[in-house]
Structure formats: C-alpha cells, structure tokens
Design a protein around this motif. Structure first.
Motif, mmCIF file in Angstrom:
data_model
loop_
_atom_site.group_PDB
_atom_site.id
_atom_site.type_symbol
_atom_site.label_atom_id
_atom_site.label_comp_id
_atom_site.label_asym_id
_atom_site.label_seq_id
_atom_site.Cartn_x
_atom_site.Cartn_y
_atom_site.Cartn_z
ATOM 1 N N LEU A 36 -1.639 0.120 1.507
ATOM 2 C CA LEU A 36 -1.762 1.513 1.084
ATOM 3 C C LEU A 36 -0.922 2.450 1.949
ATOM 4 O O LEU A 36 -1.039 3.663 1.821
ATOM 5 N N GLU A 39 3.278 5.523 1.458
ATOM 6 C CA GLU A 39 3.644 6.925 1.655
ATOM 7 C C GLU A 39 4.137 7.161 3.082
ATOM 8 O O GLU A 39 5.171 7.803 3.303
ATOM 9 N N LEU A 93 -4.329 2.915 4.918
ATOM 10 C CA LEU A 93 -4.541 4.363 4.953
ATOM 11 C C LEU A 93 -4.157 4.930 6.313
ATOM 12 O O LEU A 93 -3.560 6.009 6.412
ATOM 13 N N SER A 96 -0.459 5.217 6.489
ATOM 14 C CA SER A 96 0.015 6.357 5.711
ATOM 15 C C SER A 96 -0.170 7.663 6.470
ATOM 16 O O SER A 96 0.730 8.512 6.524
ATOM 17 N N GLY A 220 3.796 12.154 -2.567
ATOM 18 C CA GLY A 220 2.943 11.325 -3.410
ATOM 19 C C GLY A 220 3.635 10.191 -4.123
ATOM 20 O O GLY A 220 2.979 9.413 -4.839
ATOM 21 N N TRP A 223 2.124 6.767 -3.506
ATOM 22 C CA TRP A 223 0.894 6.477 -4.243
ATOM 23 C C TRP A 223 1.196 6.155 -5.701
ATOM 24 O O TRP A 223 0.555 5.280 -6.302
ATOM 25 N N LEU A 226 2.360 2.661 -5.838
ATOM 26 C CA LEU A 226 1.221 1.749 -5.742
ATOM 27 C C LEU A 226 0.537 1.597 -7.103
ATOM 28 O O LEU A 226 0.177 0.493 -7.512
ATOM 29 N N TYR A 273 1.521 13.304 -11.795
ATOM 30 C CA TYR A 273 0.241 12.846 -11.258
ATOM 31 C C TYR A 273 -0.809 12.738 -12.367
ATOM 32 O O TYR A 273 -1.627 11.821 -12.359
ATOM 33 N N THR A 276 -0.061 9.544 -14.082
ATOM 34 C CA THR A 276 -0.565 8.408 -13.300
ATOM 35 C C THR A 276 -2.052 8.191 -13.539
ATOM 36 O O THR A 276 -2.508 7.059 -13.772
#
Length: 305
Positions: A36, A39, A93, A96, A220, A223, A226, A273, A276
C-alpha cells in the motif's frame, strides 16, 4: 476534431503514469505481497527524478534515479514484511506516509526549479498523419515502452518458467517451498521490481507529464494504481486498458472546461476518484469472480518450516 486528437494524446500520457505503477503493483501481488506504499514511493521517486534532471539535464538519468529510489524503499518494505513478518497493510501505509512527508521535506528547495525544455518526439512519417499523428505518434518514448512492457509482462507471467514460478509462489508459497524454490527471495525480487516501476512512474510524472515539483503532486495516483490491479483482475493487458480509461477520465475534466461546459472545477476534479469508487463497487458485487482471479496467498505471510 483536433481537440479530440489532443484528448487522446493526453489520455495516453496520463495513462502511462498509472500503468507503470499498476504493473509494478501487479508483480508484487502475483507473488502474494500487497504494497500500500505506492503513493509514498512515487512521491520520493518524483523528487529524486526531478532533482536529478535539474542537476544533469538528462531525463533518462532522472528515470534511473526514480527507479533506484522506488526499489530502495520497496526493498526496505520487503525486508520488513517478508523476513520480519510485519503486517503488510500497516507497513505499506507507513511507507506511504513516510514518502509523503520525506518528499515534501527534501523537495523544499526544488519548488521553484525549472527543467530544461523537453525535445519534441514524433515517429517519422506516422507523426505527420492528420489527426492520428498528433493523437498517437507524437508521444514520449516511455509511452510506447510501457505498451511493450505490458506485452512482455503478460508473456513472462503466462509463458516463461520464471513467471510461472512467481505465480506459484503467489498461489501456494508452502508448495513452492516444498519443491525447493526460495520463496522469500522470489518475493523480495518481485517487490524490488514492483518498486522500481512505481519509481519510474513517479519520475515520469515529475519530469515529463508535469515537469515541475509540487508537494503531494502524485495526488492519489498511487491509490488509483492499486485499485487498477483489482479492476484488471490481475492481468497486465487489462491493467493497461484500465490505466488509459482512468487517464481519459482525468483528462476529460480539462477537455470539458476547454469546450465551455458549465460545471464547477471541483466536480470535474472528482471524476477520476468517483470512477475508481464506482468501478470497485461494481467489482465487489461479485466476490466469487475476485476470489477466482486473485492470488490465493495475497497478503498472507509465509513462515518457512
């Protein structure tokens, strides 16, 4: 018609950033690792690539610097989750968050820096074709290399022995270990390759796509990349198509503004977004489909006996 040609060209350019990062994350997940931290890796690679081009004037050296930084951060992540068995989601996380803060700190001195002007690229003859030339054949070489990379990765995963071993590690690391394969080293190699591609995406973003440095400029995209791996059901060709789809949605906001569509700019900025979220919501309605395509050991630690 010319405006549509420019929209297509911008879509390919924007989709390249997403495709590179998503292909890197796909390699990770095929080996059973969820990262994760895309980013953060992309942000650190973006400032590394930008700073390198500022000091050397060479975009390709900037790409190399971005890949090196992405691989370095991914290697640290890999050591933590593969050998020390830290939680993959929490560690990603943390990576990131670290990348966001560290890139902002390092990039303070480069906010006003300018890059040398990029050369204009065009495929001979094809670049002069009306409409199609500006739309498809005047892109940066990395746009076309990304397409070739997608094809090569598809061949590697489904035809090459090493790719089949990588997929076997992602499906059943215990069985692969029993057959004598070094599961942890294979996973680390996948993580390093994935980090390098995320780094390349970040460097491309700051040196070619928007040649400047601004804090949080990845905005972003890590993300979204991902989410693309799930959207594409872990298949490289679908990743590329999905990247162009989301790239097109991103560029659509500027196209609509240029054509005089009366919508608040904030609504238009939300489009990638929102798309997404909608796509993931639609996919999640069929959990069986995801379970069939998802690597069986995804996100699960492996403890060799």
């Amino acid at each position: 018609m010319e405006s549509y040609a420019l929209l297509i060209a911008a879509t390919l350019n924007a989709g390249t950033v997403l495709a590179l990062a998503a292909l890197g994350l796909l390699i990770n997940e095929k080996a059973g690792i969820v990262n994760l931290g895309a980013e953060g890796m992309m942000l650190c690679a973006a400032i590394a690539g930008f700073a390198t081009v500022v000091h050397t004037g060479n975009t390709w050296l900037g790409f190399a610097a971005g890949m090196a930084v992405g691989a370095l951060l991914a290697g640290a992540f890999g050591l933590l989750v593969i050998w020390l068995h830290t939680n993959q989601y929490a560690t990603g996380l943390a990576l990131s968050l670290f990348g966001s803060g560290f890139s902002a700190f390092v990039g303070i001195g480069y906010v006003q820096a300018k890059l040398p002007e990029l050369p204009r690229y065009a495929i001979p003859v094809l670049g002069d074709v009306p409409l199609l030339g500006p739309a498809l054949f005047r892109q940066h070489p990395l746009v076309y290399l990304t397409m070739l990379l997608t094809a090569a990765l598809a061949w590697f995963l489904y035809r090459a022995r090493a790719g089949l071993v990588l997929r076997a590690v992602g499906e059943s690391p215990a069985a692969a270990h029993a057959l004598g394969y070094p599961v942890r080293r294979i996973r680390l190699a996948a993580v390093l390759a994935g980090g390098a591609l995320c780094g390349l995406a970040g460097a491309y973003l700051s040196t070619v796509y928007t040649p400047l440095w601004v804090e949080g400029m990845v905005a972003g995209r890590g993300w979204i990349a991902l989410a693309l791996t799930t959207f594409a059901t872990w298949r490289p060709a679908r990743v590329l198509l999905g990247a162009y789809l989301f790239g097109g949605v991103t560029m659509l906001q500027f196209h609509l503004q240029a054509t005089g569509v009366e919508l608040p700019s904030q609504w238009l900025s939300m489009l990638p977004y929102v798309a997404t979220i909608v796509v993931l919501a639609l996919i999640s309605r069929n959990p069986v489909w995801i379970r069939v395509n998802m690597p069986a050991s995804l996100g699960k630690p492996f403890h060799p006996g």
